[in-house]
Motif scaffolding. Sequence first.
Motif, short mmCIF file in Angstrom:
data_model
loop_
_atom_site.label_atom_id
_atom_site.label_comp_id
_atom_site.label_asym_id
_atom_site.label_seq_id
_atom_site.Cartn_x
_atom_site.Cartn_y
_atom_site.Cartn_z
N TRP A 1 -7.11 -0.59 4.80
CA TRP A 1 -8.04 0.54 4.89
C TRP A 1 -7.23 1.76 5.32
O TRP A 1 -6.55 1.73 6.34
CB TRP A 1 -9.11 0.27 5.93
N THR A 2 -7.31 2.84 4.55
CA THR A 2 -6.53 4.03 4.83
C THR A 2 -7.41 5.27 4.78
O THR A 2 -8.17 5.45 3.84
CB THR A 2 -5.37 4.19 3.81
N ARG A 3 -7.26 6.11 5.81
CA ARG A 3 -7.84 7.47 5.78
C ARG A 3 -6.64 8.40 5.68
O ARG A 3 -5.71 8.30 6.48
CB ARG A 3 -8.65 7.77 7.04
N ALA A 4 -6.66 9.26 4.68
CA ALA A 4 -5.49 10.10 4.43
C ALA A 4 -5.92 11.52 4.04
O ALA A 4 -7.07 11.75 3.68
CB ALA A 4 -4.64 9.50 3.32
N SER B 1 0.83 -1.20 0.00
CA SER B 1 0.00 0.00 0.00
C SER B 1 0.87 1.26 0.00
O SER B 1 0.58 2.21 -0.73
CB SER B 1 -0.92 0.00 1.23
N ASP B 2 1.93 1.25 0.80
CA ASP B 2 2.84 2.40 0.86
C ASP B 2 3.46 2.71 -0.50
O ASP B 2 3.67 3.86 -0.85
CB ASP B 2 3.96 2.18 1.87
N ARG C 1 -4.89 3.83 9.58
CA ARG C 1 -4.71 2.67 8.71
C ARG C 1 -5.07 1.42 9.50
O ARG C 1 -4.67 1.26 10.64
CB ARG C 1 -3.28 2.57 8.22
N VAL C 2 -5.83 0.54 8.86
CA VAL C 2 -6.22 -0.74 9.45
C VAL C 2 -6.04 -1.81 8.39
O VAL C 2 -6.40 -1.61 7.23
CB VAL C 2 -7.70 -0.72 9.92
#
Length: 156
Positions: A110-113, A41-42, A102-103
């Motif tokens: 799952w990412t909130r950014a 993901s990163d 991140r989860v």
Amino acid sequence: MSPWPIGERLTYRRCVAAVGSTGLRLFYRDSVDDSVLCAISDRWWVEIWRDGNLDAVDEVLADPFVRHSSVGSSVSSRQEYKKMLAEFQRTLCHPETTIDDRVVSADRVWTRATSRGLNRETGENTVVSWMLVQRIADGRIAEHWVLTVRGVDWSV
């Protein structure tokens, strides 16, 4: 050789609890290490989104790639996805993105950014809040669900 584990399957046994009509049952399933999923993901967030390295799409995304957004769902080749990303990058210049939450759950990250950058069309600084769910299969992002909200800062 890339330090990223693309294509490499690192697994461990994860205990899962299930409650059914016969009561609680425990079973084990193989799953990919959360840190491997986060590293994949990163690569999307850093190499593709931040740095604009469209060549990294070939290493990070499955082909075909499934994308779900507020305008619907699409299945595209890596080349088609690169064209779409180039349009986004044309508008928002070198965004700085902060991962707010991140989860990892099973094969999904799952990412909130929050992204901040210069909108080339208006010349103004802009903020974009994200909710992104990436499904990873065989060491690549195979599918994602994305919601972006421009002008709204969820990080405060």
